[in-house]
Design a protein around this motif. Structure first.
Motif, mmCIF file in Angstrom:
data_model
loop_
_atom_site.group_PDB
_atom_site.id
_atom_site.type_symbol
_atom_site.label_atom_id
_atom_site.label_comp_id
_atom_site.label_asym_id
_atom_site.label_seq_id
_atom_site.Cartn_x
_atom_site.Cartn_y
_atom_site.Cartn_z
ATOM 1 N N VAL A 63 -8.841 -12.632 -3.966
ATOM 2 C CA VAL A 63 -9.370 -12.493 -2.608
ATOM 3 C C VAL A 63 -8.825 -11.227 -1.955
ATOM 4 N N VAL A 64 -7.530 -11.007 -2.053
ATOM 5 C CA VAL A 64 -6.921 -9.820 -1.452
ATOM 6 C C VAL A 64 -7.497 -8.556 -2.085
ATOM 7 N N ASN A 65 -7.652 -8.549 -3.398
ATOM 8 C CA ASN A 65 -8.224 -7.385 -4.084
ATOM 9 C C ASN A 65 -9.678 -7.148 -3.683
ATOM 10 N N GLU A 66 -10.433 -8.221 -3.462
ATOM 11 C CA GLU A 66 -11.824 -8.061 -3.027
ATOM 12 C C GLU A 66 -11.898 -7.464 -1.632
ATOM 13 N N VAL A 67 -10.976 -7.841 -0.750
ATOM 14 C CA VAL A 67 -10.928 -7.228 0.584
ATOM 15 C C VAL A 67 -10.629 -5.742 0.440
ATOM 16 N N GLY A 68 -9.653 -5.393 -0.396
ATOM 17 C CA GLY A 68 -9.319 -3.990 -0.621
ATOM 18 C C GLY A 68 -10.481 -3.199 -1.189
ATOM 19 N N SER A 69 -11.276 -3.829 -2.056
ATOM 20 C CA SER A 69 -12.397 -3.124 -2.677
ATOM 21 C C SER A 69 -13.511 -2.798 -1.677
ATOM 22 N N LEU A 70 -13.470 -3.400 -0.493
ATOM 23 C CA LEU A 70 -14.434 -3.033 0.547
ATOM 24 C C LEU A 70 -14.197 -1.613 1.052
ATOM 25 N N PHE A 71 -12.997 -1.080 0.826
ATOM 26 C CA PHE A 71 -12.616 0.218 1.370
ATOM 27 C C PHE A 71 -12.480 1.302 0.314
ATOM 28 N N GLY A 72 -12.527 0.940 -0.961
ATOM 29 C CA GLY A 72 -12.410 1.902 -2.040
ATOM 30 C C GLY A 72 -12.098 1.195 -3.348
ATOM 31 N N LYS A 73 -11.687 1.976 -4.352
ATOM 32 C CA LYS A 73 -11.370 1.417 -5.665
ATOM 33 C C LYS A 73 -9.916 0.940 -5.690
ATOM 34 N N VAL A 74 -9.727 -0.335 -6.009
ATOM 35 C CA VAL A 74 -8.376 -0.902 -6.077
ATOM 36 C C VAL A 74 -7.708 -0.394 -7.352
ATOM 37 N N ILE A 75 -6.604 0.356 -7.179
ATOM 38 C CA ILE A 75 -5.885 0.893 -8.338
ATOM 39 C C ILE A 75 -4.544 0.202 -8.541
ATOM 40 N N LYS A 76 -4.052 -0.480 -7.547
ATOM 41 C CA LYS A 76 -2.822 -1.286 -7.651
ATOM 42 C C LYS A 76 -3.105 -2.604 -6.964
ATOM 43 N N GLY A 77 -3.312 -3.638 -7.753
ATOM 44 C CA GLY A 77 -3.704 -4.938 -7.223
ATOM 45 C C GLY A 77 -2.600 -5.660 -6.475
ATOM 46 N N ALA A 78 -3.001 -6.643 -5.714
ATOM 47 C CA ALA A 78 -2.066 -7.468 -4.949
ATOM 48 C C ALA A 78 -1.290 -8.378 -5.890
ATOM 49 N N ARG A 79 -0.133 -8.821 -5.416
ATOM 50 C CA ARG A 79 0.675 -9.802 -6.151
ATOM 51 C C ARG A 79 1.076 -10.886 -5.176
ATOM 52 N N VAL A 80 0.141 -11.777 -4.886
ATOM 53 C CA VAL A 80 0.409 -12.870 -3.963
ATOM 54 C C VAL A 80 1.341 -13.854 -4.647
ATOM 55 N N GLU A 81 2.523 -14.030 -4.098
ATOM 56 C CA GLU A 81 3.496 -14.982 -4.624
ATOM 57 C C GLU A 81 3.475 -16.208 -3.733
ATOM 58 N N ARG A 82 3.590 -17.367 -4.310
ATOM 59 C CA ARG A 82 3.484 -18.607 -3.560
ATOM 60 C C ARG A 82 4.823 -19.179 -3.121
ATOM 61 N N ILE A 83 5.889 -18.824 -3.792
ATOM 62 C CA ILE A 83 7.139 -19.530 -3.575
ATOM 63 C C ILE A 83 8.051 -18.743 -2.642
ATOM 64 N N GLY A 84 8.268 -19.265 -1.448
ATOM 65 C CA GLY A 84 9.282 -18.761 -0.556
ATOM 66 C C GLY A 84 9.052 -17.408 0.087
ATOM 67 N N LEU A 85 7.865 -16.851 0.000
ATOM 68 C CA LEU A 85 7.623 -15.553 0.607
ATOM 69 C C LEU A 85 6.596 -15.659 1.719
ATOM 70 N N ASP A 86 6.660 -14.707 2.642
ATOM 71 C CA ASP A 86 5.702 -14.633 3.733
ATOM 72 C C ASP A 86 4.433 -13.981 3.195
ATOM 73 N N ASN A 87 3.357 -14.740 3.117
ATOM 74 C CA ASN A 87 2.093 -14.215 2.596
ATOM 75 C C ASN A 87 1.128 -13.822 3.699
ATOM 76 N N SER A 88 1.645 -13.556 4.901
ATOM 77 C CA SER A 88 0.761 -13.146 5.984
ATOM 78 C C SER A 88 0.340 -11.682 5.829
ATOM 79 N N PHE A 89 0.950 -10.947 4.910
ATOM 80 C CA PHE A 89 0.520 -9.582 4.612
ATOM 81 C C PHE A 89 0.722 -9.324 3.124
ATOM 82 N N GLN A 90 -0.056 -8.390 2.590
ATOM 83 C CA GLN A 90 0.047 -8.007 1.191
ATOM 84 C C GLN A 90 -0.162 -6.509 1.078
#
Length: 120
Positions: A63-90
């Motif tokens: 999902v995060v990578n698809e949002v990024g692809s709206l603005f250009g070519k994603v060359i470094k993908g997101a790494r959404v971690e689920r455990i113990g991190l703030d995922n309000s930004f990536q």
């Protein structure tokens, strides 16, 4: 189990060893985990709704990578971690064809609701 299960390919031994804790953090702890070999697991849920919810939670990077692809070519993908991190930004890297700073918004539809996300 048709429609009530999700097959997941895990990317690390840590995730494989802690899949039940990860599911618990996602509020999906009622899923029954069956190892398929290697880093593949099948997670069986009591209903199709729970399986769909699990699928939606597990594909956070996509999902995060698809949002990024709206603005250009994603060359470094997101790494959404689920455990113990703030995922309000990536962070992710997007190759654009201009030198201007990106500061915009996008809308995501999830479970029949629309959410606004800000992109900087």
């Amino acid at each position: 189990m048709h429609g009530n299960a999700v097959v997941v390919r895990l990317k690390s031994l840590y995730a494989l060893q802690n899949i039940r804790c990860i599911l618990k953090d996602l509020k999906l702890h009622e899923g029954r985990v069956l190892c398929m070999g290697g880093f593949m697991v099948l997670i069986d849920f009591s209903s199709k709704d729970r399986a769909v919810m699990a699928r939606d939670e597990i594909v956070g990077n996509k999902v995060v990578n698809e949002v990024g692809s709206l603005f250009g070519k994603v060359i470094k993908g997101a790494r959404v971690e689920r455990i113990g991190l703030d995922n309000s930004f990536q962070y992710l890297g997007v190759l654009v064809n201009h030198g201007n700073r990106i500061q915009d918004e996008a809308f995501i539809r999830w479970r029949g609701e629309t959410f606004k996300v800000w992109v900087v």
